[in-house]
Design an enzyme around this catalytic site. Structure first.
Site, PDB file in Angstrom:
ATOM      1  N   SER A  74       0.865  -1.177   0.000  1.00  0.00           N
ATOM      2  CA  SER A  74       0.000   0.000   0.000  1.00  0.00           C
ATOM      3  C   SER A  74       0.900   1.224   0.000  1.00  0.00           C
ATOM      4  O   SER A  74       1.856   1.299   0.793  1.00  0.00           O
ATOM      5  CB  SER A  74      -0.901   0.008   1.243  1.00  0.00           C
ATOM      6  OG  SER A  74      -1.688   1.183   1.283  1.00  0.00           O
ATOM      7  N   LYS A 119      17.017   8.193 -23.756  1.00  0.00           N
ATOM      8  CA  LYS A 119      17.983   8.016 -24.846  1.00  0.00           C
ATOM      9  C   LYS A 119      17.418   8.448 -26.196  1.00  0.00           C
ATOM     10  O   LYS A 119      18.151   8.478 -27.188  1.00  0.00           O
ATOM     11  CB  LYS A 119      18.434   6.559 -24.909  1.00  0.00           C
ATOM     12  CG  LYS A 119      19.246   6.103 -23.705  1.00  0.00           C
ATOM     13  CD  LYS A 119      19.693   4.666 -23.841  1.00  0.00           C
ATOM     14  CE  LYS A 119      18.526   3.705 -23.695  1.00  0.00           C
ATOM     15  NZ  LYS A 119      18.955   2.274 -23.717  1.00  0.00           N
ATOM     16  N   ASP A 158       2.749   9.437 -25.930  1.00  0.00           N
ATOM     17  CA  ASP A 158       1.647   9.922 -26.760  1.00  0.00           C
ATOM     18  C   ASP A 158       2.002  11.258 -27.408  1.00  0.00           C
ATOM     19  O   ASP A 158       1.693  11.498 -28.579  1.00  0.00           O
ATOM     20  CB  ASP A 158       0.377  10.077 -25.920  1.00  0.00           C
ATOM     21  CG  ASP A 158      -0.066   8.766 -25.293  1.00  0.00           C
ATOM     22  OD1 ASP A 158       0.232   7.705 -25.870  1.00  0.00           O
ATOM     23  OD2 ASP A 158      -0.705   8.808 -24.230  1.00  0.00           O
TER      24      ASP A 158
END
Length: 320
Positions: free
Chosen positions: A36, A225, A255
């Protein structure tokens, strides 16, 4: 060039853990994990791979068509994207399910633990991409989505003779070898990260040469990289990453890279210039919390590319 982006549309719950996630893992207890994490921050943001890519394209002056499935709770999100220039007319609204949820915990080293609830995304396979293609779409990115939807969209592109880019990313873990081969073969581009590169080869039984015989260009993102561009019969080209002003949140950086890459691809530029543009957008996303928080305009690109790569950074030849 009209671009359609298919894939997930989600709400992101982004949390930060101040210690290192890896320090919490006991080598002799990995068969029974019960952890947790008390997190420091919680950011609730709009996301999903297709929506994130469409956002980046819209910021660069395109009017991308977003293709995916959402719940009725998408109203405000859709209005925002529409105001930025994203065409949401092909988004399917579920009558019973909520928009997908992405829950992610990130530590100071950029390590992440994430869970994804698909929700309405399970209905994406009901979308008829053939109708979308009839609206004058020239290029389709097929991103992570309900697997049945990804396969249906790929078949629709092949049947219509429309260029498509395969970006299976997170769904590689769920797809079997035959499904991956069907998604990839004949793609104009294939996108993976470094881990997915190896996973794709393992699950398909293909070699790098086999993959490159079936796709036009294979782009592998390599984190800090940069990225690697591969084409059949040519030596691979490594493109360095663009430096980020600060490192705030790695979520959605890939994205943003795809959005920048697609924008330059639509302009007819070569793969190296496309990857540089992708890296510039990725650096902006890395410096912002949330996947759709960075700000950029088309006129900003020459300055950003020159700052990252020197005067040669804005040079580019027409792609083949």
């Amino acid at each position: 060039m009209r671009i359609a982006v298919t894939g997930s549309i989600a709400t992101d719950h982004l949390m930060t853990f101040p210690a290192r996630i890896t320090d919490q893992l006991l080598a002799d207890r990995l068969d029974r994990i019960s952890l947790s994490f008390l997190v420091d921050t919680l950011e609730i943001r709009e996301g999903g791979v297709a929506a994130n890519i469409a956002y980046g394209l819209a910021r660069l002056g395109h009017r991308p068509m977003l293709v995916g499935a959402v719940g009725a709770d998408f109203d405000a999100y859709g209005i925002r994207l529409g105001g930025l220039g994203v065409d949401t007319s092909a988004v399917r609204v579920s009558a019973t399910r909520h928009t997908a949820r992405f829950l992610c915990t990130t530590d100071p080293d950029g390590n992440q633990l994430a869970s994804f609830y698909p929700g309405a995304m399970a209905e994406a396979s009901a979308i008829d991409l053939a109708r979308v293609l009839g609206a004058g779409v020239d290029l389709v990115l097929i991103g992570a989505d309900d697997p049945a939807a990804m396969l249906r969209h790929t078949r629709a592109c092949r049947a219509a003779g429309v260029r498509f880019l395969a970006d299976p990313s997170q769904q590689l873990a769920r797809l079997d070898g035959a499904e991956i081969r069907e998604l990839v073969e004949g793609a104009d581009h294939l996108f993976t990260n470094e881990y997915e590169h190896g996973l794709l080869l393992e699950k398909t039984g293909w070699s790098d040469t086999d993959v490159l015989a079936g796709v036009g260009t294979w782009v592998t993102t390599l984190g800090e990289k940069g990225s690697r561009v591969e084409r059949a019969g040519e030596p691979p080209v490594d493109v360095p990453a663009a430096p980020a002003a600060v490192v705030a949140d790695p979520t959605g950086v890939g994205d943003a890279f795809r959005a920048g890459y697609l924008s330059s691809l639509a302009a007819g530029l070569d793969a190296v210039r496309c990857a540089r543009t992708g890296s510039v957008l990725a650096s902006l996303a890395l410096a912002a919390v949330g996947t759709q928080s960075y700000d950029v305009a088309p006129d900003d690109l020459p300055t950003l590319l020159t700052a990252a790569y020197g005067p040669a950074g804005i040079a580019g030849s027409a792609s083949r």
